[in-house]
Design a protein around this motif. Structure first.
Motif, PDB file in Angstrom:
ATOM      1  N   ARG A  11      -6.315   9.213  -4.002  1.00 53.01           N
ATOM      2  CA  ARG A  11      -5.867   7.842  -4.301  1.00 53.01           C
ATOM      3  C   ARG A  11      -4.343   7.809  -4.305  1.00 53.01           C
ATOM      4  O   ARG A  11      -3.689   8.568  -5.025  1.00 53.01           O
ATOM      5  N   VAL A  12      -3.783   6.914  -3.499  1.00 56.89           N
ATOM      6  CA  VAL A  12      -2.342   6.805  -3.341  1.00 56.89           C
ATOM      7  C   VAL A  12      -1.885   5.461  -3.904  1.00 56.89           C
ATOM      8  O   VAL A  12      -2.422   4.407  -3.536  1.00 56.89           O
ATOM      9  N   ARG A  13      -0.913   5.515  -4.803  1.00 54.92           N
ATOM     10  CA  ARG A  13      -0.313   4.294  -5.345  1.00 54.92           C
ATOM     11  C   ARG A  13       0.851   3.874  -4.458  1.00 54.92           C
ATOM     12  O   ARG A  13       1.708   4.690  -4.106  1.00 54.92           O
ATOM     13  N   LEU A  14       0.891   2.580  -4.118  1.00 55.53           N
ATOM     14  CA  LEU A  14       1.968   2.006  -3.317  1.00 55.53           C
ATOM     15  C   LEU A  14       2.699   0.956  -4.148  1.00 55.53           C
ATOM     16  O   LEU A  14       2.063   0.064  -4.728  1.00 55.53           O
ATOM     17  N   LEU A  56      -6.997  -1.656   1.003  1.00 55.79           N
ATOM     18  CA  LEU A  56      -6.101  -1.667  -0.149  1.00 55.79           C
ATOM     19  C   LEU A  56      -6.706  -2.467  -1.298  1.00 55.79           C
ATOM     20  O   LEU A  56      -7.381  -3.470  -1.099  1.00 55.79           O
ATOM     21  N   THR A  57      -6.433  -2.008  -2.527  1.00 58.38           N
ATOM     22  CA  THR A  57      -6.733  -2.750  -3.749  1.00 58.38           C
ATOM     23  C   THR A  57      -5.406  -3.086  -4.400  1.00 58.38           C
ATOM     24  O   THR A  57      -4.535  -2.225  -4.530  1.00 58.38           O
ATOM     25  N   VAL A  58      -5.240  -4.338  -4.831  1.00 56.06           N
ATOM     26  CA  VAL A  58      -3.927  -4.806  -5.284  1.00 56.06           C
ATOM     27  C   VAL A  58      -3.986  -5.266  -6.733  1.00 56.06           C
ATOM     28  O   VAL A  58      -5.040  -5.681  -7.232  1.00 56.06           O
ATOM     29  N   ARG A  69       8.219  -8.897  -5.865  1.00 56.29           N
ATOM     30  CA  ARG A  69       9.255  -7.876  -5.945  1.00 56.29           C
ATOM     31  C   ARG A  69       8.674  -6.571  -6.481  1.00 56.29           C
ATOM     32  O   ARG A  69       9.129  -5.486  -6.131  1.00 56.29           O
ATOM     33  N   GLY A  70       7.637  -6.668  -7.333  1.00 53.34           N
ATOM     34  CA  GLY A  70       7.081  -5.478  -7.979  1.00 53.34           C
ATOM     35  C   GLY A  70       5.569  -5.400  -7.862  1.00 53.34           C
ATOM     36  O   GLY A  70       4.870  -5.109  -8.838  1.00 53.34           O
ATOM     37  N   GLN A  71       5.040  -5.638  -6.679  1.00 59.46           N
ATOM     38  CA  GLN A  71       3.603  -5.563  -6.443  1.00 59.46           C
ATOM     39  C   GLN A  71       3.154  -4.096  -6.412  1.00 59.46           C
ATOM     40  O   GLN A  71       3.916  -3.202  -6.021  1.00 59.46           O
ATOM     41  N   VAL A  72       1.911  -3.853  -6.812  1.00 58.15           N
ATOM     42  CA  VAL A  72       1.341  -2.508  -6.805  1.00 58.15           C
ATOM     43  C   VAL A  72      -0.030  -2.573  -6.150  1.00 58.15           C
ATOM     44  O   VAL A  72      -0.819  -3.486  -6.410  1.00 58.15           O
ATOM     45  N   VAL A 103       7.435  -1.141   1.650  1.00 60.57           N
ATOM     46  CA  VAL A 103       6.841  -0.221   0.687  1.00 60.57           C
ATOM     47  C   VAL A 103       7.961   0.688   0.183  1.00 60.57           C
ATOM     48  O   VAL A 103       8.653   1.334   0.974  1.00 60.57           O
ATOM     49  N   TRP A 104       8.125   0.744  -1.138  1.00 61.07           N
ATOM     50  CA  TRP A 104       9.235   1.491  -1.732  1.00 61.07           C
ATOM     51  C   TRP A 104       8.820   2.854  -2.263  1.00 61.07           C
ATOM     52  O   TRP A 104       9.660   3.743  -2.432  1.00 61.07           O
TER      53      TRP A 104
END
Length: 294
Positions: A11-14, A56-58, A69-72, A103-104
């Motif tokens: 599982r990767v967090r973006l 993706l799950t948001v 600005r700060g979506q995950v 993507v940061w």
């Protein structure tokens, strides 16, 4: 409901941001509709040279025109795909994605993490100006112009009656089977030196059109069209009020999503899937299970 990552996957967090102007919202829709999810999933498939699209799950499914600005988000990738691409993923996504989404950070998520269900709060900002000359052209895509002078003190006084756990049915677009009970943790307004007035709206989750409806009601108080106690009375009535105006989406930005400590992620994940009720309504409402926007 289990949220175990499948064996052989990571599982990767973006962490990401986007300008919502030219998107039909976050979620994938019918063909021909440009969405943030669609752009990201296509980019991940391309840069990892995969035949499969990884879904993706948001944390918060923003509506058309709403910014972040700060979506995950999170995505479950095969372990071998992650091992091969993790060091180069950000740079490759930067070269593949359109300029209005970035993507940061991309990193392996801790055990129990779910971008949607592990979140404990979402914080939005809505920006508006009442300057008689209009909006600064450089800010026009992110600030609403309100053509009446606004009393920030009156808006803050009205907002106090809305904070806390309530059934926000009067401020939400109803969706079958979804609760409108939310805990509004903060709702406050500040005018900066340039004259831009920013509403900070923070809650455990939001139902559809909730933020923009709350803002619309409070603007009516600020410009004197409604008394300070009106938004609270609308809330108490518990039904959608046609007098509550849903303001335009371009003034709204998802600023930040909050998560508990890593050791508490799994527990929060389970808790967020349980039923949510007010004391007088025990058993009537399922938990929303999402942060549908706004």
């Amino acid at each position: 409901m289990s949220d175990e990552v499948e064996p052989g996957k990571v599982r990767v967090r973006l962490d990401l941001s986007y300008d919502g102007k030219d998107f039909s919202g976050w979620a994938k829709q019918r063909e021909g509709q440009r969405t943030v999810q669609g752009e990201l999933e296509d980019a991940i498939r391309t840069v990892t040279r995969s035949s499969e699209t990884y879904e993706l799950t948001v944390a918060g499914r923003t509506d058309a025109g709403v910014h972040a600005r700060g979506q995950v988000a999170h995505v479950d990738l095969p372990a071998e795909v992650w091992a091969e691409h993790q060091d180069k993923l950000l740079r490759r996504l930067a070269g593949r994605l359109p300029h209005d989404v970035r993507v940061w950070k991309a990193e392996e998520a801790p055990a129990g993490f779910n971008a949607r269900f592990s979140a404990v709060w979402r914080r939005y900002a809505y920006r508006v100006t009442d300057h008689h000359g209009g909006v600064d052209p450089l800010l026009r895509g992110h600030v609403l112009w309100h053509d009446w002078p606004l009393d920030v003190d009156a808006m803050n006084a009205a907002a106090e009656k809305l904070v806390g756990e309530h059934d926000f049915a009067a401020y939400c677009k109803k969706r079958e089977g979804a609760t409108t009970i939310r805990t509004l943790q903060q709702l406050s307004w500040v005018r900066d030196a340039s004259g831009v007035i920013t509403a900070t709206v923070k809650a455990d989750a939001f139902c559809h059109n909730m933020v923009r409806s709350l803002v619309g009601a409070l603007l009516f108080v600020g410009d004197g069209h409604r008394p300070v106690d009106w938004p609270g009375k609308v809330l108490a009535a518990g039904v959608r009020d046609s007098a509550v105006h849903v303001v335009r989406p371009h003034g709204l930005t998802l600023e930040e999503v909050g998560y508990p400590a890593d050791s508490e992620l799994a527990a929060r994940n389970r808790e967020a899937r349980n039923k949510r009720t007010l004391p007088a309504d025990a058993g009537r409402y399922p938990h929303p299970g999402s942060s549908g926007c706004c």
